[in-house]
Design an enzyme around this catalytic site. Structure first.
Site, mmCIF file in Angstrom:
data_model
loop_
_atom_site.group_PDB
_atom_site.id
_atom_site.type_symbol
_atom_site.label_atom_id
_atom_site.label_comp_id
_atom_site.label_asym_id
_atom_site.label_seq_id
_atom_site.Cartn_x
_atom_site.Cartn_y
_atom_site.Cartn_z
ATOM 1 C CD GLN A 199 -7.014 0.157 3.966
ATOM 2 O OE1 GLN A 199 -6.053 0.838 3.641
ATOM 3 N NE2 GLN A 199 -6.994 -0.653 5.022
ATOM 4 C CD GLU A 259 -6.488 2.403 7.002
ATOM 5 O OE1 GLU A 259 -6.339 2.688 5.796
ATOM 6 O OE2 GLU A 259 -5.621 1.815 7.663
ATOM 7 C CD GLU A 292 -2.457 1.367 2.728
ATOM 8 O OE1 GLU A 292 -1.895 0.910 3.739
ATOM 9 O OE2 GLU A 292 -3.564 1.926 2.767
ATOM 10 C CG ASP A 318 -6.144 4.263 2.104
ATOM 11 O OD1 ASP A 318 -6.973 5.147 1.837
ATOM 12 O OD2 ASP A 318 -5.836 3.936 3.268
HETATM 13 O O1 LIG Z 1 -2.399 3.888 7.066
HETATM 14 C C1 LIG Z 1 -3.024 3.180 6.273
HETATM 15 O O2 LIG Z 1 -3.642 3.670 5.311
HETATM 16 C C2 LIG Z 1 -3.074 1.729 6.432
HETATM 17 O O3 LIG Z 1 -3.767 1.081 5.704
HETATM 18 C C3 LIG Z 1 -2.274 1.056 7.481
HETATM 19 O O4 LIG Z 1 -2.376 -0.314 7.353
HETATM 20 C C4 LIG Z 1 -0.838 1.397 7.472
HETATM 21 O O5 LIG Z 1 -0.556 2.324 8.460
HETATM 22 MG MG LIG Z 2 -4.847 2.297 4.320
#
Ligand SMILES: O=C(O)C(=O)[C@@H](O)CO
Ligand SMILES: [Mg+2]
Length: 258
Positions: free
Chosen positions: A202, A238, A141, A176
């Site tokens: 995410q 997240e 990521e 993400d």
């Molecule tokens: O910070 C993020 O975005 C994450 O997905 C964590 O797993 C790593 O700090």
């Molecule tokens: Mg993340």
């Protein structure tokens, strides 16, 4: 609508960690993720999942000494033995919880360092080989430089290049959307281009990392885009709730239980 996984590190912080599973299920989630399970026994986590009908979407390998500022081991040549131990430890938890995805954090190292690059590639080869017999994907990521200064993997192009170069079937991208927007923008085109190598997504608002729909992106439209692209994986939530986890769930569309 994609299938959402509550991130139990950031959400449901009003409850103790083990009690967050029941609260997430009660709120309508059918899956969860978190950063690290290692303060609890694998069987304890598995029990909470089972009792609450939840699927474990993802968690991270042990990152080194998090409290001391470490953010992963994979790109640190001098920590290679510890990294291999961390793979074995994470796999114990993955097998107990039936998780099919593990996030390998790279660590703090200069992105241009040849030594770090070589260690990272070797670490990923090892993790993928250990995880493959169990049907588990290894995820990498890219993290934005503002939240994670000095993090080795700080560019989506770099992540895609490493995945292509290594050619390992169970090495995938953790996309993400929060980090993508801060690093590069162009989120929709990024999703279109990178979805074939993406194993997990995410979401959080930008710039405050709070509830979807409260930032500069049109998150509802991005969810529709994921549907149009036939994304069948999870979207991990997240984010840090702005004023209470349950109070902030108006955006959340419950997936039918599978
Ligand atoms: O910070 C993020 O975005 C994450 O997905 C964590 O797993 C790593 O700090
Ligand atoms: Mg993340």
């Amino acid at each position: 609508m994609p299938r959402f996984a509550a991130n139990l590190t950031m959400m449901f912080g009003e409850w103790s960690f083990l009690d967050r599973f029941a609260e997430a299920a009660e709120a309508g989630f059918t899956a969860v993720e978190f950063l690290f399970p290692y303060e609890h026994q694998p069987a304890e986590i598995a029990d909470r999942l089972e009792r609450n009908g939840l699927e474990q979407a993802l968690f991270n390998l042990p990152p080194g000494d998090w409290a001391a500022g470490e953010r992963g081991l994979a790109a640190l040549p001098e920590r290679a033995a510890e990294f291999r131990d961390s793979v074995a430890r994470a796999l114990d938890y993955a097998l107990a919880t039936k998780a099919r995805r593990l996030h390998v954090m790279a660590g703090l190292a200069p992105s241009g360092s040849a030594e770090a690059g070589a260690a990272y590639r070797e670490a990923l080869r090892h993790a993928c080989a250990a995880a493959a017999p169990h049907g588990i994907d290894i995820l990498i990521e890219p993290l934005n430089k503002r939240d994670m200064p000095g993090y080795f993997l700080d560019d989506f192009g770099m992540a895609a290049d490493i995945i292509a170069e290594l050619g390992l079937p169970n090495l995938k991208l953790q996309f993400d959307i929060y980090h993508r927007q801060i690093l590069h923008g162009d989120v929709t085109r990024g999703l279109e281009a990178l979805l074939p190598i993406t194993g997990h997504i995410q979401i959080a608002s930008v710039p405050l990392r709070q509830e979807p729909g409260t930032g500069e992106l049109d998150d509802a439209r991005l969810f529709a885009t994921l549907d149009e692209l036939d994304y069948a994986g999870f979207v991990g939530c997240e984010y840090r709730p702005r004023a209470g986890t349950l109070e902030g769930l108006a955006w959340f569309v419950r997936a039918p239980r599978r």
